[in-house]
Enzyme design. Structure first.
Site, PDB file in Angstrom:
ATOM      1  CD1 TRP A 128       0.770  -0.413   3.052  1.00 42.94           C
ATOM      2  CD2 TRP A 128      -0.708   1.183   3.540  1.00 42.94           C
ATOM      3  NE1 TRP A 128       1.066   0.054   4.312  1.00 42.94           N
ATOM      4  CE2 TRP A 128       0.169   1.034   4.646  1.00 42.94           C
ATOM      5  CE3 TRP A 128      -1.713   2.133   3.628  1.00 42.94           C
ATOM      6  CZ2 TRP A 128       0.065   1.801   5.808  1.00 42.94           C
ATOM      7  CZ3 TRP A 128      -1.819   2.896   4.794  1.00 42.94           C
ATOM      8  CH2 TRP A 128      -0.927   2.722   5.865  1.00 42.94           C
ATOM      9  CG  ASP A 129       4.829   0.707   1.331  1.00 40.41           C
ATOM     10  OD1 ASP A 129       3.876   0.065   1.816  1.00 40.41           O
ATOM     11  OD2 ASP A 129       6.003   0.558   1.693  1.00 40.41           O
ATOM     12  CE  LYS A 139       6.031  -3.291  11.589  1.00 39.21           C
ATOM     13  NZ  LYS A 139       5.811  -4.323  10.547  1.00 39.21           N
ATOM     14  CD  GLN A 140       2.383   0.775   9.934  1.00 38.85           C
ATOM     15  OE1 GLN A 140       2.967  -0.302  10.059  1.00 38.85           O
ATOM     16  NE2 GLN A 140       2.193   1.340   8.774  1.00 38.85           N
ATOM     17  CD  GLU A 163       2.317  -4.558   8.702  1.00 37.74           C
ATOM     18  OE1 GLU A 163       3.501  -4.305   9.004  1.00 37.74           O
ATOM     19  OE2 GLU A 163       1.979  -5.061   7.614  1.00 37.74           O
TER      20      GLU A 163
END
Lengths: 752, 752
Positions: free
Chosen positions: B356-357, B597-598, B484
């Site tokens: 998805w980056d 995680k983010q 994630e």
């Protein structure tokens, strides 16, 4: 029906596509070693040494390899490292090889002209028999019979006898005994060195070094009725001899192959070779008859302890005995360094691993038929406590965490993290089993000597594993219960109850020890380095651990978040109920839906029956049964017991059929990849706990029954050991009788 | 600071342990091919063809292989099958080889006596330079200089020049140009056939057939300043020539190696060999200077579009340009059959896959600097719609489901099911990107021609993927959001909002099409077989899909069940914040704890800023930042932008440093396994959306800015393309100016 039909599993004619099913079902063994029921001459187009990379998929749902045949020779404790599956039991060289050739035509059941085929496993002595007529291309009619057994008395020995009688015609017959190391396990070669050898007077051997460094030695001696000159025909991986004789009409050739197998793990002194020779020598001193007699006597004694005699249902009788046979065979009587693997050492599936099956499904049978075996199973967990400690450390916890899939060391071998990480109930199951053993046998000493370490170390793990919610209750998050179709639930009822039990028993055990044996207690405190505040932490955690139900809960939820999963329309999705539900849904969808792989709340009720009202049990059965797929072989028996308790007679009988079909259905070929040994234990439980209504020794001090026999069953009779005494139990539809043995006095009997 | 320091990434002296870091950071390329910044002569003790089984572990946390060096030669589109990792980009033969030997002593930077070492990557033209003095054991002092570039104008060509000058002493010098196919990718050999060849006048070639059937042809021609007689020294996997000359003090040898690389995937006519020779011939016709000029001009033009000029922060200036360099390099200008892989084609990690980056992190840069590149990235998703359809079918759904990790076909390549199965937001991210493209470029036709298929097919998938709760709301269960570290959540705010958006746009697009172009609509209905009730289903699902927040929610929850996860004491657990948090906790514990995680909710707010109040944004930042580990390289930039919006100046500046350090920190060696290309896109966003405060083209029709420059930044200047027009934006702390280009007229300027 005659006695033979109640004791023999018979193959119904020759069907090439059923090879693997019968290979599994006809597995022979004696606890020390096990061999699948393959033909002595092998199969065409079914190489045993294919190299491939087996992935750690879902064993329940994956398409098995080896469509035609997979031989299997297993010695519990001989393992190898698989790059993807981790530690797996090694499929050892196939030592049953006896290949026949007549005038250039190899005997091959699929290609030769075969008639009058018969094969059966005699459960009484675990002997396998085959006979047929082979009409060779050259026109000979050869009547071939095969008999073999793995000695229950002399555990290193396998005895085979092949007879070939020329019914008509004449010609040469070539005989080729082999020991074949061209065998891979799940696609891997585990042999570092293979040395075939032979001696001209009719013996051949295979000296194996595995990659793990284990030595395995196999030696066969041959005895033939005709003078045969043997010539060796070894290849790098196969030891073989070749001999030939001429048969005329009426002639009969008998070949006996006596094989001894030893390994460096055996609990005997001496080299593997010396010991093999010693066993062979001893056997020859005894002679064939005495050898068989020793074997048969041992089986007879085992059957006395283990048998369940059913009158009024011959089909159930032989099926139940098949399960009991595999339970007895799978148990390593003298060896507490191994347990009973999930496939009963009858296949490569599940890789020879030990699951919670041992504690929950298998243990009751052994507790009440062979307490020493039960003790060994618990000692296995004691011996692997160090591995469990390493597991805990690896996850960042104190104490000990039993492996979801254990091999020899107790370290986690499960390659699928969703099971390994989340199916934590195994650690509490071991403690439940510990108490089940102590309560059933009265072996209280076991607790203080071995159990206490398990209790304290697992309690430490639980205290680290618990999360505390803002209301001050302990929770177990991210948990997979017995139902493996929901990997990540909050406060799974089964798991939390088992953990609470485990912590409660730890607290109680420490208290009792302190007050009954202060010295012993002090020693335990020192050895296990129990901090003063630790006991209080155990107590507090036991008290505050949340259960997602209480006695008022109408439908006990599988977990706190169970209601939030999606409902499924089973009838739309599951279009062929003869196949597992898992084949009709993606794992992704399954993992968020209310479709249970197996009993979860009902399993809880089976283990803690006294804690639930009849209404709760009824409601749970009514709610969960329709959404339980029984994709796991552990499920049907549990449902059957609860159905029986609830007097859902028809349901219970259907579930009995389902339980028996798991390995025995020819259509489903259930036994092809090995025996569902937990289900065998489940069948025993269904009859004893369900139909005979025996109260669990966990919760009842006395042997107590409440029979609810299936329609048509006139009587069942079995023995149980209860707190050190052996009883014969006879149950009829309207009465039961319990007789203490060694004296024969009836200690209880009741008419209902 | 002089201009060179603002444009050159310089290595700070020679450090053997930093090889891999610089190999990644100094990756050169031109969209068509990419080569890591390895030394021409290779490294001692760093074989490139080790065979091993790489497991699909967590790439973020696993310990990388190849401690010393990993060369890398990648052509997007050339892939192979890995038994565990699925489809991976192939590490192709290393074509930079130019090995030197003097009097038997091989040049080896780790073993020879080296001084005055310098290396730098000139970002202006992507050329790599190295110089040092080699004092040989025989006493010669050789001044060696290396220059190389991969032509941005002539994409099949790589140009290298090596000069060796004898500062003192005399002796022989052996030169060995090589093309080395002794290269494995993640432990796997992907070459089915390797044919080395050469011609005596100084050319060598390697003809490769991959196991997938791709042909790759490499041919090098050599030009030397001294007369050298070449002799071939091929091995099975290596094409090489050997030549020798004698150097006296003051002598200088120049070796130029011109290499052409072609594959059968190229969009050119002719055989790979013919085309390589054609490219070489053309290059020689142009001559070295013209060749370089063409290349440099192309880079210059790209920099005009892409550069961000920062005044007042030279360190940031060169770091930002490093990221922009890799963004420009990674983009395959003419090829919409590939996208930009997660490591920017600068390493084997992430296997050359598309995440998805592309849509969320990279697209904005390309939208506003090179709309054609952005269009190609979306066309890539259009072309892989068939793979997405197969993914949906595989899971049992209708429509199309984009792969969490895509390779060429769009079929799922992610080998870890928790991501592949649950990180479903990717499918909605593609639709968001589609609208971002249309809104930013004004290319409305794209929707009707390509986008509509993506919209309808993904809407179909969503309607199957949604579960309906008893209250009649649609839910997305079993979801992993961008964070994630929580694999299995209920109604993830980010995912549900994106899906709702995606469905809403589908409904709107169909409505608009029907009313603006009835014929076009009819054609679409027929082509996509849209059932009459389907539009209503899309509408209903869009309307009823649950969001776990509304405008009143104080702290927008990451998911419906977020509150039920466990709190962690970060300070106790995370004892070394220079390492990822994931190293200090087991996955099992992480998966049930509130440790992100983010960015997840903040990512949502970045994409839908207009839907949240400033108070919600503030509360979200305050709540989530402390529990966000930023273990993902996608996280810091998002937090930086939101911090900047909230005027948390110090935080924003710290996050800027963090973003820049991800690849550029020498200590962390971030670039060793490849470039974190999404973070490069994030850095562009942090400056443009964050510090310059440009409103997203998703929600703003006009180019609008709200600058909040970091302390000390005097001015930033960059170009943006906005709805087909190109503008120069100049931002100062107290003002900004927007000038339309091609005319130079100032269309907007504002003082703040």
């Amino acid at each position: 029906m005659n006695e033979e039909n109640l004791w023999c599993l018979k193959e119904d004619g020759y069907h090439a596509e059923r090879h693997k099913y019968y290979e599994g079902l006809f597995t022979q063994g004696n606890g020390y070693m096990h061999v699948r029921g393959s033909f002595e001459e092998g199969y065409s187009d079914a190489p045993q040494d294919e190299e491939y990379l087996r992935f750690p998929d879902n064993v329940t749902l994956e398409k098995p390899r080896h469509p035609k045949s997979k031989q299997g020779t297993f010695i519990p404790g001989i393992v190898g490292q698989h790059p993807l599956l981790k530690e797996e039991i090694v499929n050892l060289p196939y030592y049953l090889g006896l290949e026949l050739k007549s005038a250039g035509e190899s005997l091959d059941m699929d290609r030769c002209r075969i008639s009058s085929y018969k094969r059966w496993l005699d459960l009484r002595d675990g002997s396998l028999h085959r006979s047929f007529i082979w009409e060779t291309a050259e026109g000979m009619r050869l009547y071939c019979t095969y008999h073999r057994y793995i000695s229950m008395a002399d555990s290193h020995l396998c005895i085979q006898r092949v007879q070939v009688q020329a019914l008509s015609g004449e010609g040469s017959l070539e005989v080729k005994p082999t020991l074949r190391a061209n065998v891979r396990t799940n696609g891997m070669n585990h042999f570092a060195r293979v040395v075939p050898a032979s001696e001209p007077e009719g013996s051949l051997s295979l000296d194996i070094l595995t990659e793990e460094g284990n030595q395995i030695f196999m030696q066969s001696v041959l005895e033939v009725s005709e003078a045969i000159t043997w010539q060796d025909e070894h290849t790098a991986m196969i030891a073989s001899l070749r001999g030939e004789c001429l048969l005329h009409t009426g002639d009969q050739l008998t070949v006996c192959k006596l094989t001894a197998v030893t390994t460096d793990r055996d609990l005997e002194e001496g080299t593997v070779r010396d010991r093999a020779l010693m066993h062979l020598g001893q056997a020859r001193d005894w002679g064939w008859e005495e050898l068989y007699h020793r074997h048969a006597a041992k089986w007879k004694s085992k059957w006395e302890d283990a048998d369940i005699r059913i009158q009024g249902d011959d089909a159930a009788q032989v099926n139940v005995r098949a399960s009991l046979y595999h339970l007895v065979r799978s148990n390593a009587e003298q060896d507490d360094r191994v347990a009973i693997c999930a496939k009963g050492y009858a296949g490569e599936a599940y890789f020879g691993r030990y699951f919670w099956d041992t504690e929950i499904n298998l243990l009751p049978f052994f507790l009440h038929t062979s307490p020493q075996a039960a003790r060994n199973l618990l000692l296995f967990r004691y011996h692997t406590l160090e591995g469990a400690r390493r597991n805990a450390r690896k996850y960042g916890y104190r104490g000990a965490r039993y492996a979801w899939e254990s091999s020899l060391s107790g370290e986690e071998q499960c390659a699928n993290w969703q099971y390994a990480d989340h199916e934590i109930h195994i650690t509490a199951d071991v403690v439940y089993a510990l108490y089940h053993y102590v309560n059933a046998t009265g072996d209280d000493e076991f607790l203080g000597r071995y159990g206490i370490d398990i209790l304290v170390e697992t309690a430490r793990y639980w205290c680290d594993r618990v999360d505390w919610n803002p209301e001050g209750y302990g929770e177990l998050l991210g948990v997979m219960g017995p139902d493996e179709y929901l990997p990540f639930t909050r406060n799974n009822a089964f798991t939390n109850r088992m953990v609470k039990f485990s912590l409660e028993q730890t607290v109680a055990c420490l208290y009792n020890l302190q007050h009954s044996k202060p010295d012993g207690y002090a020693a335990v405190v020192e050895r296990l380095d129990i901090r003063p505040d630790e006991r209080e932490l155990f107590r507090h955690t036991a008290e505050k651990l949340r259960l997602p139900y209480d006695s008022q809960t109408e439908i006990v939820p599988q977990s706190d978040d169970f209601a939030q999963y999606a409902d499924l329309e089973f009838d739309t999705l599951w279009t062929d109920r003869s196949r597992p539900f898992g084949h009709f849904i993606s794992q992704e969808r399954n993992y968020r839906s209310k479709a249970l792989k197996q009993a979860d709340v009902l399993e809880l009720m089976l283990l803690f029956p006294q804690e639930f009202t009849r209404e709760q049990m009824k409601a749970a059965y009514a709610y969960y049964e329709p959404i339980t797929t029984h994709d796991s072989s552990l499920s049907a028996a549990v449902h059957g017991i609860v159905a029986s308790w609830l007097e859902h007679k028809e349901e219970a009988e259907k579930l009995l059929q389902r339980v028996m079909a798991i390995d025995l259905s020819v259509e489903k070929k259930g036994a092809a990849e090995g025996i569902h040994i937990a289900n065998c234990g489940g069948l025993w439980q269904l009859i004893v706990y369900g139909f005979a209504g025996m109260a669990s020794a966990m919760w009842s001090e006395n042997l107590h029954l409440q029979p609810r026999l299936p329609e048509g069953w006139e009587e069942i009779r079995f023995q149980v050991v209860w707190r050190g005494e052996r009883y014969r139990v006879t149950v009829r539809p309207d009465a039961y009788e319990v007789n203490k043995l060694n004296g024969g006095e009836a200690v209880a009997s009741q008419t209902i």
